[in-house]
Scaffold this motif. Structure first.
Motif, PDB file in Angstrom:
ATOM      1  N   ARG A  44      -3.116   6.095   4.046  1.00 25.45           N
ATOM      2  CA  ARG A  44      -3.619   5.782   5.382  1.00 25.45           C
ATOM      3  C   ARG A  44      -3.723   4.277   5.639  1.00 25.45           C
ATOM      4  O   ARG A  44      -3.968   3.866   6.759  1.00 25.45           O
ATOM      5  CB  ARG A  44      -5.014   6.414   5.570  1.00 25.45           C
ATOM      6  CG  ARG A  44      -5.005   7.943   5.520  1.00 25.45           C
ATOM      7  CD  ARG A  44      -4.215   8.498   6.694  1.00 25.45           C
ATOM      8  NE  ARG A  44      -4.203   9.952   6.737  1.00 25.45           N
ATOM      9  CZ  ARG A  44      -3.238  10.696   6.188  1.00 25.45           C
ATOM     10  NH1 ARG A  44      -2.241  10.103   5.555  1.00 25.45           N
ATOM     11  NH2 ARG A  44      -3.289  12.013   6.281  1.00 25.45           N
ATOM     12  N   SER A  45      -3.550   3.448   4.635  1.00 25.47           N
ATOM     13  CA  SER A  45      -3.640   1.996   4.785  1.00 25.47           C
ATOM     14  C   SER A  45      -2.239   1.386   4.767  1.00 25.47           C
ATOM     15  O   SER A  45      -1.380   1.794   3.961  1.00 25.47           O
ATOM     16  CB  SER A  45      -4.472   1.398   3.643  1.00 25.47           C
ATOM     17  OG  SER A  45      -4.268   0.012   3.547  1.00 25.47           O
ATOM     18  N   VAL A  46      -2.017   0.411   5.666  1.00 28.58           N
ATOM     19  CA  VAL A  46      -0.690  -0.232   5.674  1.00 28.58           C
ATOM     20  C   VAL A  46      -0.435  -0.973   4.362  1.00 28.58           C
ATOM     21  O   VAL A  46       0.718  -1.113   3.934  1.00 28.58           O
ATOM     22  CB  VAL A  46      -0.539  -1.197   6.874  1.00 28.58           C
ATOM     23  CG1 VAL A  46      -0.395  -0.439   8.171  1.00 28.58           C
ATOM     24  CG2 VAL A  46      -1.689  -2.194   6.935  1.00 28.58           C
ATOM     25  N   GLU A  47      -1.489  -1.449   3.697  1.00 31.21           N
ATOM     26  CA  GLU A  47      -1.291  -2.125   2.419  1.00 31.21           C
ATOM     27  C   GLU A  47      -0.819  -1.135   1.357  1.00 31.21           C
ATOM     28  O   GLU A  47       0.003  -1.463   0.499  1.00 31.21           O
ATOM     29  CB  GLU A  47      -2.590  -2.809   1.973  1.00 31.21           C
ATOM     30  CG  GLU A  47      -3.006  -4.007   2.823  1.00 31.21           C
ATOM     31  CD  GLU A  47      -2.089  -5.217   2.637  1.00 31.21           C
ATOM     32  OE1 GLU A  47      -1.182  -5.152   1.782  1.00 31.21           O
ATOM     33  OE2 GLU A  47      -2.267  -6.215   3.353  1.00 31.21           O
ATOM     34  N   HIS A  48      -1.352   0.104   1.432  1.00 32.24           N
ATOM     35  CA  HIS A  48      -0.892   1.123   0.492  1.00 32.24           C
ATOM     36  C   HIS A  48       0.537   1.541   0.802  1.00 32.24           C
ATOM     37  O   HIS A  48       1.350   1.750  -0.111  1.00 32.24           O
ATOM     38  CB  HIS A  48      -1.824   2.342   0.542  1.00 32.24           C
ATOM     39  CG  HIS A  48      -3.184   2.068  -0.005  1.00 32.24           C
ATOM     40  ND1 HIS A  48      -4.272   2.865   0.264  1.00 32.24           N
ATOM     41  CD2 HIS A  48      -3.636   1.067  -0.799  1.00 32.24           C
ATOM     42  CE1 HIS A  48      -5.331   2.382  -0.359  1.00 32.24           C
ATOM     43  NE2 HIS A  48      -4.972   1.282  -0.997  1.00 32.24           N
ATOM     44  N   VAL A  49       0.847   1.680   2.095  1.00 37.21           N
ATOM     45  CA  VAL A  49       2.219   2.028   2.496  1.00 37.21           C
ATOM     46  C   VAL A  49       3.188   0.943   2.038  1.00 37.21           C
ATOM     47  O   VAL A  49       4.297   1.222   1.584  1.00 37.21           O
ATOM     48  CB  VAL A  49       2.297   2.237   4.019  1.00 37.21           C
ATOM     49  CG1 VAL A  49       3.744   2.401   4.472  1.00 37.21           C
ATOM     50  CG2 VAL A  49       1.460   3.451   4.433  1.00 37.21           C
ATOM     51  N   LYS A  50       2.754  -0.307   2.146  1.00 38.59           N
ATOM     52  CA  LYS A  50       3.597  -1.432   1.708  1.00 38.59           C
ATOM     53  C   LYS A  50       3.968  -1.283   0.236  1.00 38.59           C
ATOM     54  O   LYS A  50       5.137  -1.441  -0.153  1.00 38.59           O
ATOM     55  CB  LYS A  50       2.847  -2.742   1.936  1.00 38.59           C
ATOM     56  CG  LYS A  50       3.502  -3.970   1.323  1.00 38.59           C
ATOM     57  CD  LYS A  50       2.655  -5.206   1.549  1.00 38.59           C
ATOM     58  CE  LYS A  50       3.267  -6.417   0.871  1.00 38.59           C
ATOM     59  NZ  LYS A  50       2.487  -7.651   1.108  1.00 38.59           N
ATOM     60  N   ARG A  51       2.996  -0.941  -0.585  1.00 35.23           N
ATOM     61  CA  ARG A  51       3.266  -0.847  -2.018  1.00 35.23           C
ATOM     62  C   ARG A  51       4.020   0.433  -2.377  1.00 35.23           C
ATOM     63  O   ARG A  51       4.785   0.458  -3.342  1.00 35.23           O
ATOM     64  CB  ARG A  51       1.945  -0.943  -2.779  1.00 35.23           C
ATOM     65  CG  ARG A  51       1.427  -2.371  -2.799  1.00 35.23           C
ATOM     66  CD  ARG A  51      -0.073  -2.477  -2.915  1.00 35.23           C
ATOM     67  NE  ARG A  51      -0.498  -3.873  -2.937  1.00 35.23           N
ATOM     68  CZ  ARG A  51      -0.575  -4.653  -1.843  1.00 35.23           C
ATOM     69  NH1 ARG A  51      -0.254  -4.144  -0.661  1.00 35.23           N
ATOM     70  NH2 ARG A  51      -0.942  -5.916  -1.941  1.00 35.23           N
TER      71      ARG A  51
END
Length: 535
Positions: free
Chosen positions: A76-83
Motif C-alpha cells: 500500500r506504500s509507494v516506497e514498498h512498491v518502489k522496492r
C-alpha cells in the motif's frame, strides 16, 4: 496523445504487430477534466496481464502490470512498491516515473494520490548537501581529539597543550606569573642539571612479528635491523623510493621473531600504511604481521643526571648501573609495582630512561615517579622543552628539519646508511646525479651575532648583508629556532646549500626590513662528545 503513441510504439517494438492507437477528441471549452495516469490499453489476450505493454519506468523496463502485481500482493506504500518493482531506482531516481507510479497505485487502490505522495528522489537526480557529505564529521567529531592516559594530571597541573597530529600534548607547564620563555628555560634547566620527565605516550608504536620480521625491517630501514640482538635497541631511518627521509625512530628486538618500533607522533598512521603497502603488494611472501600498539603503552621519558636515582627508588629490582644497563638496551622489570619495559634511550643527550607500562597503569606509574623525584626537584616538561633539548644535540625532527627533499646524508647521518645490505627502499636513488650534487642543502647550526635575537622558523638565509633586488638568491631556511638555557643564548638549525663547507662563514637572515648576521656552525651545539649520556 503523445504518451499513448509512445506506449503503443513500445508495444509494437515488442510484438512486431500493428496496433490500433486510441483516439482522443478535443475537450469542449469549460468541460471538466481529470488526470489520466495511463491510457486504457487494447486487449492483447494471451500476450500478458493487464498493462504488460504499458511502460512506467523505461530505465528499469517496468510496466503497469508490475505495479498492479505489487498492489495485488498487498503493498500500500509507494516506497514498498518502489522496492518491489525497482521503479525509481535507476539514474533518474523516479523523476520520470515517480508521479505516474503514484497515480497508478492510487487508481488501483481507489485512494487519493495526494495521500500517497511520491518516492524519495536521491542523487544523482538531486544534489548532495554538504551536511550529508560531512556526515558525523562535524564539530568536535570533525577531527577527533586524542589524549593520553596521563592527560588528567597534565590538566590539574595547569599545562598548556598543543596539537600534534590528533593528540593533545603538554606544551609547557607555566607557574604563576611565568611567561612561556621562562617556563621552558626552567624545564630545560631541570632536565640538564637535575631530573625531569615528560609524557611521550603519543609516539607511534608498531609491533612486528613473524619469521621474516627482520627481513622486512632490513628492506624498509636504511640500516641493518636483522642483526639486532634480543634486549638491544637501534636507531633507524626510513626513506621513500626517492631516497628522502620520511621517518625515524627506534627499533627494539623483543624476541627472535618480534620487534617493536617507534615512529614520530604525526607519522604513526602513515608509516604503518607504508609498511603494509610494501608487505601486501610487493612482498606478500614474507611471513610478517604488523599491529599498531600506540594506545596500548604509556611511555614516560625520565631525563637528567638524577634520573638513575629516581628510577632506582621505584624499581628496586632493577640494576640501573651503566654496566648492568647500558645505553640502547632494554629490560623488563617492575616499576612502582607495575610490570614495565624500561629502555635506555635518550632524545635529549642526557642520561635518560623510557619507561613503558600498559596504558591502564600509566597515571599510577607517573605519579609514583613524580613522588619519588620530589626530593631531587623533579620537573614535568612539555614538547617545547623537548624540542630545545633535542635541537641542542642536532637530533632532527622529520617533517620539521626536513622538507621531503632531504636524505640521511644531508642530515649528516651517513652512518645510518648501511654499506652491507644489498638493497633497501631508496638505496638506488642515493646514486642519482641530483643526490650527488655538492651544493645540496645540509643541516647546520646557526648562531645569531646578537645572542638575544630569536630567528623565526622558516626564515630565509642569504649571502649578503644587503637585501638585493628580487629575485633574491636563497641559500636555505631556518628549520628550528630556540632560546637555550644551556648555551645561554639563542640558536637555530637550518638547511643551507653546501652547509657543511660553510661552517665558520657569516650569512644573513632578512628580518623586519633588516638583515641579521649569523655564524654557520656544526649542528651539534651542546655536549658534542656525548659525555653526558651515561650520567
Amino acid at each position: 496523445g503523445v504518451e499513448a503513441a509512445g506506449q503503443a510504439l513500445s508495444a509494437l517494438g515488442r510484438t512486431g504487430r500493428t496496433i490500433a492507437l486510441p483516439t482522443t477528441a478535443p475537450l469542449p471549452a469549460g468541460a471538466p477534466t481529470r488526470v489520466l495516469w495511463r491510457v486504457p490499453s487494447p486487449e492483447y489476450g494471451h500476450d500478458g496481464p493487464e498493462g504488460a505493454l504499458q511502460f512506467v519506468d523505461l530505465q528499469r523496463d517496468a510496466a503497469v502490470s508490475d505495479v498492479l502485481r505489487a498492489t495485488g500482493a498487498g503493498l500500500r506504500s509507494v516506497e514498498h512498491v518502489k522496492r518491489y518493482t525497482t521503479i525509481g531506482t535507476a539514474h533518474d531516481q523516479g523523476r520520470t516515473s515517480g508521479v505516474m507510479t503514484s497515480g497508478i497505485v492510487a487508481e488501483a487502490l481507489g485512494v487519493d494520490v495526494a495521500d500517497l505522495g511520491t518516492t524519495r528522489f536521491r542523487p544523482p537526480a538531486v544534489p548532495v548537501s554538504f551536511a550529508a557529505l560531512a556526515g558525523r564529521n562535524r564539530g568536535e567529531l570533525f577531527d577527533p581529539v586524542r589524549v593520553t592516559a596521563i592527560h588528567p594530571w597534565h590538566v590539574e597541573q595547569g599545562a598548556l597543550f598543543e596539537n600534534v597530529g590528533q593528540w593533545k600534548r603538554p606544551w609547557y607547564y607555566p607557574r604563576a606569573g611565568e611567561t612561556m620563555e621562562e617556563a621552558v628555560l626552567r624545564e630545560c634547566r631541570a632536565a640538564r642539571t637535575g631530573v625531569a620527565m615528560m609524557d611521550g605516550s603519543t609516539l607511534g608504536k608498531i609491533n612486528v612479528q613473524g619469521p621474516d620480521a627482520g627481513v622486512l625491517l632490513d628492506r624498509l630501514y636504511t640500516n641493518l635491523m636483522s642483526t639486532l640482538k634480543v634486549g638491544r635497541v637501534r636507531y633507524g631511518v626510513m626513506c621513500g623510493v626517492d631516497g628522502m627521509a620520511i621517518d625515524d625512530g627506534t627499533v627494539i628486538r623483543v624476541a627472535e621473531q618480534e620487534f617493536l618500533l617507534t615512529t614520530t607522533t604525526g607519522n604513526a598512521a602513515k608509516i604503518l600504511e607504508w609498511m603494509e603497502e610494501w608487505l601486501q603488494t610487493e612482498w606478500p611472501d614474507l611471513r610478517v604481521h604488523l599491529t599498531s600498539v600506540t594506545e596500548h603503552w604509556v611511555t614516560i621519558p625520565l631525563v637528567g643526571p638524577h634520573s638513575r636515582d629516581v628510577l632506582a627508588l621505584v624499581a628496586p629490582g632493577l640494576d640501573v648501573s651503566n654496566d648492568a644497563f647500558p645505553f640502547m638496551s632494554w629490560q623488563d622489570t617492575t616499576v612502582a609495582g607495575v610490570a614495565a619495559r624500561v629502555c635506555r634511550i635518550s632524545f635529549s643527550g642526557e642520561l635518560a630512561y623510557e619507561i613503558n607500562v600498559p596504558a591502564w597503569y600509566g597515571i599510577t606509574v607517573w605519579k609514583a615517579l613524580y613522588t619519588a623525584g620530589e626530593a631531587f626537584g623533579i620537573t614535568a616538561y612539555g614538547t617545547e622543552t623537548m624540542h630545545v633539548l633535542r635541537a641542542e644535540k642536532a637530533y632532527p625532527i622529520i617533517g620539521q628539519d626536513t622538507d621531503g627533499t632531504i636524505t640521511p646524508q644531508d642530515l649528516g647521518m651517513s652512518w645510518v646508511v648501511s654499506k652491507k645490505k644489498p638493497d633497501f627502499v631508496g638505496k638506488r636513488s642515493f646514486n642519482r646525479a641530483e643526490n650527488q650534487r655538492d651544493d645540496r642543502k645540509q643541516l647546520v647550526g646557526l648562531l645569531p651575532t646578537d645572542e638575544r635575537v630569536l630567528l623565526p622558523e622558516g626564515a630565509q638565509i642569504i649571502a649578503t648583508s644587503d637585501i638585493p633586488e628580487p629575485p633574491v638568491p636563497m641559500l636555505g631556511h631556518v628549520t628550528s629556532s630556540y632560546r637555550s638555557d644551556a648555551l645561554q643564548r639563542t640558536f637555530a638549525l637550518a638547511l643551507v646549500r653546501s652547509g657543511t663547507r660553510r661552517i665558520g662563514e657569516t650569512l644573513y637572515v632578512p628580518l623586519d626590513g633588516r638583515t641579521v648576521p649569523v655564524t654557520v656552525t656544526d649542528p651539534v651545539l651542546f655536549d658534542k662528545e656525548g659525555a653526558r649520556r651515561d650520567g
